[in-house]
Design an enzyme around this catalytic site. Structure first.
Site, PDB file in Angstrom:
ATOM      1  N   GLU A 106     -13.137  -7.702  -7.202  1.00  0.00           N
ATOM      2  CA  GLU A 106     -12.169  -6.626  -6.916  1.00  0.00           C
ATOM      3  C   GLU A 106     -12.950  -5.338  -6.689  1.00  0.00           C
ATOM      4  OE1 GLU A 106      -8.728  -6.033  -6.378  1.00  0.00           O
ATOM      5  OE2 GLU A 106      -9.672  -4.081  -5.999  1.00  0.00           O
ATOM      6  N   THR A 130      -2.373  -3.678  -4.867  1.00  0.00           N
ATOM      7  CA  THR A 130      -1.351  -2.714  -4.454  1.00  0.00           C
ATOM      8  C   THR A 130      -0.176  -2.758  -5.422  1.00  0.00           C
ATOM      9  OG1 THR A 130      -1.962  -3.129  -2.162  1.00  0.00           O
ATOM     10  CG2 THR A 130       0.176  -2.087  -2.523  1.00  0.00           C
ATOM     11  N   LYS A 150       8.804   1.191  -9.247  1.00  0.00           N
ATOM     12  CA  LYS A 150       9.967   0.871 -10.095  1.00  0.00           C
ATOM     13  C   LYS A 150      10.003   1.774 -11.336  1.00  0.00           C
ATOM     14  CE  LYS A 150      10.490  -1.225  -7.119  1.00  0.00           C
ATOM     15  NZ  LYS A 150       9.735  -1.636  -5.925  1.00  0.00           N
ATOM     16  N   LEU A 168      12.964   3.778   1.691  1.00  0.00           N
ATOM     17  CA  LEU A 168      14.257   4.023   1.024  1.00  0.00           C
ATOM     18  C   LEU A 168      14.098   4.108  -0.491  1.00  0.00           C
ATOM     19  CD1 LEU A 168      16.577   1.733   3.166  1.00  0.00           C
ATOM     20  CD2 LEU A 168      16.354   4.221   3.265  1.00  0.00           C
ATOM     21  N   ASP A 225      -0.439 -10.690   1.550  1.00  0.00           N
ATOM     22  CA  ASP A 225      -0.176  -9.750   2.646  1.00  0.00           C
ATOM     23  C   ASP A 225      -1.141  -9.929   3.816  1.00  0.00           C
ATOM     24  OD1 ASP A 225       1.810  -8.635   1.110  1.00  0.00           O
ATOM     25  OD2 ASP A 225       1.010  -6.600   1.133  1.00  0.00           O
ATOM     26  N   ALA A 285       5.176  -9.338  -3.189  1.00  0.00           N
ATOM     27  CA  ALA A 285       4.328  -9.769  -4.289  1.00  0.00           C
ATOM     28  C   ALA A 285       4.617 -11.216  -4.703  1.00  0.00           C
ATOM     29  CB  ALA A 285       4.532  -8.835  -5.475  1.00  0.00           C
ATOM     30  N   HIS A 286       5.914 -11.596  -4.766  1.00  0.00           N
ATOM     31  CA  HIS A 286       6.229 -12.953  -5.240  1.00  0.00           C
ATOM     32  C   HIS A 286       5.833 -14.006  -4.218  1.00  0.00           C
ATOM     33  CE1 HIS A 286       9.776 -10.714  -3.847  1.00  0.00           C
ATOM     34  NE2 HIS A 286      10.168 -11.818  -3.237  1.00  0.00           N
ATOM     35  N   HIS A 309      31.996 -13.791 -18.527  1.00  0.00           N
ATOM     36  CA  HIS A 309      32.846 -12.647 -18.217  1.00  0.00           C
ATOM     37  C   HIS A 309      32.731 -11.615 -19.326  1.00  0.00           C
ATOM     38  CE1 HIS A 309      36.278 -10.321 -16.857  1.00  0.00           C
ATOM     39  NE2 HIS A 309      36.697 -10.297 -18.121  1.00  0.00           N
TER      40      HIS A 309
HETATM   41  P1  FAD Z   1      -2.790  -6.563  -2.709  1.00  0.00           P
HETATM   42  O1  FAD Z   1      -1.870  -6.376  -3.830  1.00  0.00           O
HETATM   43  O2  FAD Z   1      -2.817  -5.523  -1.647  1.00  0.00           O
HETATM   44  O3  FAD Z   1      -4.241  -6.704  -3.349  1.00  0.00           O
HETATM   45  C1  FAD Z   1      -5.392  -6.789  -2.585  1.00  0.00           C
HETATM   46  C2  FAD Z   1      -6.572  -6.421  -3.429  1.00  0.00           C
HETATM   47  O4  FAD Z   1      -7.769  -6.784  -2.737  1.00  0.00           O
HETATM   48  C3  FAD Z   1      -6.693  -4.930  -3.699  1.00  0.00           C
HETATM   49  O5  FAD Z   1      -6.824  -4.705  -5.078  1.00  0.00           O
HETATM   50  C4  FAD Z   1      -7.950  -4.510  -2.954  1.00  0.00           C
HETATM   51  O6  FAD Z   1      -8.661  -3.482  -3.586  1.00  0.00           O
HETATM   52  C5  FAD Z   1      -8.754  -5.799  -2.969  1.00  0.00           C
HETATM   53  N1  FAD Z   1      -9.744  -5.906  -1.891  1.00  0.00           N
HETATM   54  C6  FAD Z   1      -9.556  -5.730  -0.559  1.00  0.00           C
HETATM   55  N2  FAD Z   1     -10.711  -5.984   0.123  1.00  0.00           N
HETATM   56  C7  FAD Z   1     -11.626  -6.322  -0.803  1.00  0.00           C
HETATM   57  C8  FAD Z   1     -12.993  -6.721  -0.725  1.00  0.00           C
HETATM   58  N3  FAD Z   1     -13.632  -6.854   0.438  1.00  0.00           N
HETATM   59  N4  FAD Z   1     -13.641  -6.978  -1.882  1.00  0.00           N
HETATM   60  C9  FAD Z   1     -12.999  -6.887  -3.080  1.00  0.00           C
HETATM   61  N5  FAD Z   1     -11.722  -6.533  -3.205  1.00  0.00           N
HETATM   62  C10 FAD Z   1     -11.044  -6.270  -2.084  1.00  0.00           C
HETATM   63  N6  FAD Z   1       6.548  -6.237  -3.221  1.00  0.00           N
HETATM   64  C11 FAD Z   1       7.496  -6.856  -3.944  1.00  0.00           C
HETATM   65  O7  FAD Z   1       7.573  -8.082  -3.924  1.00  0.00           O
HETATM   66  N7  FAD Z   1       8.379  -6.145  -4.704  1.00  0.00           N
HETATM   67  C12 FAD Z   1       8.354  -4.791  -4.754  1.00  0.00           C
HETATM   68  O8  FAD Z   1       9.155  -4.184  -5.446  1.00  0.00           O
HETATM   69  C13 FAD Z   1       7.379  -4.116  -3.988  1.00  0.00           C
HETATM   70  N8  FAD Z   1       7.299  -2.771  -4.007  1.00  0.00           N
HETATM   71  C14 FAD Z   1       6.335  -2.148  -3.291  1.00  0.00           C
HETATM   72  C15 FAD Z   1       6.274  -0.757  -3.324  1.00  0.00           C
HETATM   73  C16 FAD Z   1       5.311  -0.084  -2.616  1.00  0.00           C
HETATM   74  C17 FAD Z   1       5.264   1.421  -2.669  1.00  0.00           C
HETATM   75  C18 FAD Z   1       4.340  -0.819  -1.873  1.00  0.00           C
HETATM   76  C19 FAD Z   1       3.243  -0.107  -1.137  1.00  0.00           C
HETATM   77  C20 FAD Z   1       4.381  -2.191  -1.840  1.00  0.00           C
HETATM   78  C21 FAD Z   1       5.383  -2.868  -2.533  1.00  0.00           C
HETATM   79  N9  FAD Z   1       5.481  -4.269  -2.509  1.00  0.00           N
HETATM   80  C22 FAD Z   1       6.462  -4.888  -3.223  1.00  0.00           C
HETATM   81  C23 FAD Z   1       4.546  -5.091  -1.737  1.00  0.00           C
HETATM   82  C24 FAD Z   1       3.470  -5.696  -2.652  1.00  0.00           C
HETATM   83  O9  FAD Z   1       2.785  -4.670  -3.310  1.00  0.00           O
HETATM   84  C25 FAD Z   1       2.507  -6.545  -1.837  1.00  0.00           C
HETATM   85  O10 FAD Z   1       3.230  -7.496  -1.097  1.00  0.00           O
HETATM   86  C26 FAD Z   1       1.519  -7.275  -2.741  1.00  0.00           C
HETATM   87  O11 FAD Z   1       0.774  -6.356  -3.506  1.00  0.00           O
HETATM   88  C27 FAD Z   1       0.568  -8.139  -1.910  1.00  0.00           C
HETATM   89  O12 FAD Z   1      -0.304  -8.793  -2.764  1.00  0.00           O
HETATM   90  P2  FAD Z   1      -1.749  -9.276  -2.295  1.00  0.00           P
HETATM   91  O13 FAD Z   1      -2.322  -9.974  -3.459  1.00  0.00           O
HETATM   92  O14 FAD Z   1      -1.637  -9.995  -1.010  1.00  0.00           O
HETATM   93  O15 FAD Z   1      -2.566  -7.943  -1.961  1.00  0.00           O
END
Ligand code: FAD
Length: 468
Positions: free
Chosen positions: A32, A40, A50, A186, A314, A322-323, A446
């Site tokens: 990381e 994220t 939240k 939103l 993502d 996230a889920h 209920h």
């Molecule tokens: P990420 O969570 O983006 O994690 C990727 C990680 O990889 C990061 O920590 C980054 O630093 C690391 N990384 C990247 N490149 C490298 C590298 N070369 N070497 C080492 N580390 C690296 N989703 C929901 O389901 N419910 C919600 O309520 C929700 N609310 C959100 C609110 C906001 C404001 C935002 C911005 C997003 C929200 N999301 C929500 C979306 C959710 O955050 C993402 O879908 C989720 O975090 C994706 O997970 P991930 O593991 O794919 O990537």
């Protein structure tokens, strides 16, 4: 050190995938680049947003609905510093939880930027410039996404900001423009509108949350305008933004092509997110991200064109949630361990944590119409729910869409109190391929908001809802 799996990124995809790998007896490492784990979601996404949504909702209720409940408060004011500090504490608790889980599962965690030397060698470059090499049989890329930048909209991170900066504002702005009427715009717009900011949302599409069932966006826009005074400029194409002193000027063209000018203290740019692959050295192993959206191409097993290199969350196709990332982490871990896991991509719920909350699973009416599927629709409004009346949360409805012939539930769309939690019942029902009749015959406690789902299911089966 020789690993079975090296996971790049510790977001919900990466950390969940790593834990499942470790549970399955695979020697696992996570790299990381940030100091805290959780990506994220935990640091600048789901959890802090939240936390602020909850705080701002308390304030808004105290200011606007408590007197109706017979609770009078004097000298109510927002302590922004404390609100942000509490949010930071919630984030810290959650990220510390991942550190604990890594230790518990004997996962080696490395801090630094990971890049490919070759498909079995990951170079970790640390903050001080030193490097370390990890050799591994498999790699899971879970590097997530970053806010999408618009070339004509320079984000200065002070007045023109992304969701990340919007989570740490030191003041309650008087005015704010949110570019993008999607989930993130939103939710954050709601936070500030509840605290007293005059929020204007500018959206390119003709409606907000335009990928969800059309009825939801319409109702949400109506309620946010009514309860929070939010303004919506839909069918508006933003053309630019600039900052002079403390004033942001946003320009847009309306549906007729006329120029519109808006001034505000802050502007949040929330026009989506782009997959993040910078610095990974994908070219060294022959992986080319897609031109549009920068996503890493994967097959149905989430494996890239390179054997043993997987990508999840993502950074690959599908909903940026996230889920979904978590489930993909588990899927890949189990695949590497030789199991045959499964993800039903049709049943990944989507939620908007505004108030009322919006939640959806399965096909929308628009999708069913486009596919020529014959369906029945049953709706139930919260204004007819005893529970909703008791809590004064009478806006919104639940809609059940079921196949016209078989009665199988094809989609459930809801806007109302606690919809984010209620959607789980619909997901379970649909995972077991329940009919609307099945849900209609299940006993619901209920008074609960969940009765609205039962009533909507009754409405979908021979229009026999009881309370409307
Ligand atoms: P990420 O969570 O983006 O994690 C990727 C990680 O990889 C990061 O920590 C980054 O630093 C690391 N990384 C990247 N490149 C490298 C590298 N070369 N070497 C080492 N580390 C690296 N989703 C929901 O389901 N419910 C919600 O309520 C929700 N609310 C959100 C609110 C906001 C404001 C935002 C911005 C997003 C929200 N999301 C929500 C979306 C959710 O955050 C993402 O879908 C989720 O975090 C994706 O997970 P991930 O593991 O794919 O990537």
């Amino acid at each position: 050190m020789q690993y079975d799996v090296v996971v790049i990124g510790s977001g919900p995809g990466g950390y969940v995938g790593a834990i499942r790998c470790a549970q399955l007896g695979l020697k696992t490492a996570v790299v990381e680049k940030y100091k805290t784990y959780g990506g994220t979601c935990l640091n600048v996404g789901c959890i802090p947003s939240k936390a602020l949504l909850d705080s701002s909702e308390h304030y808004h209720n105290a200011a606007h609905t408590f007197t109706t409940h017979g609770i009078n408060l004097k000298d109510l004011k927002v302590d922004m510093k404390q609100m942000i500090a509490r949010k930071d504490d919630v984030v810290a608790q959650n990220t510390a939880g991942i550190t604990y889980l890594f230790k518990k599962n004997k996962i080696d965690a490395f801090e630094g930027v990971a890049s490919f030397e070759d498909k079995n060698t990951i170079l970790v470059t640390k903050a001080d410039g030193s490097t370390e090499k990890l050799t591994t049989k498999n790699v899971i890329i879970a590097t997530g996404s970053k806010p999408t930048a618009l070339p004509f909209l320079p984000v200065d991170k002070k007045r023109i900001i992304t969701s990340t900066e919007a989570l740490t504002l030191k003041e309650v702005p008087k005015t704010m423009v949110v570019i993008g009427g999607g989930v993130i715009g939103l939710e954050l717009g709601s936070v500030y509108a509840r605290l007293g900011t005059k929020v204007t949302v500018v959206e390119f599409a003709p409606s907000i949350i335009s990928t969800m069932d059309a009825g939801l966006g319409k109702e949400l826009q109506r309620v946010l305008k009514k309860s929070l005074g939010m303004e919506f400029l839909t069918s508006h194409k933003v053309t630019g933004a600039s900052v002079k002193g403390k004033v942001v000027t946003v320009t847009a063209d309306n549906a007729k092509g006329e120029a519109v000018k808006l001034e505000a203290d802050y502007c949040i740019v929330a026009v989506g997110r782009t997959a993040y692959t910078q610095g990974l050295g994908l070219e060294k192993i022959g992986i080319t991200p897609e031109e549009r959206g920068n996503k890493i191409p994967v097959n149905d097993h989430l494996e890239t064109a390179v054997k043993g290199v997987y990508a999840i969350g993502d950074v690959v196709k599908g909903a940026m949630l996230a889920h979904k990332a978590e489930d993909e982490g588990i899927y890949v871990a189990e695949t590497i361990a030789g199991q045959k896991p499964h993800i039903n991509y049709n049943l990944i719920p989507g939620v908007v944590y505004t108030w009322p909350e919006v939640a959806s699973v399965g096909q929308t009416e628009e999708q069913l119409k486009a596919a020529g599927v014959k369906y029945k629709a049953g709706s139930f409004p919260f204004k007819a729910s005893g529970r909703a009346k008791a809590s004064m949360d009478t806006d919104g409805f639940v809609k059940v869409l079921a196949d016209e012939k078989t009665d199988e539930i094809l989609g459930v769309h809801m806007i109302g109190p606690r919809a984010a939690d209620m959607i789980a019942e619909a997901v379970v029902a649909m995972e077991f391929r329940a009919s609307a009749e099945d849900v209609a015959r299940i006993c619901h406690a209920h008074p609960t908001y969940t009765e609205a789902l039962k009533e909507a299911a009754l409405a979908a089966t021979e229009n026999r809802a009881i309370h409307i």
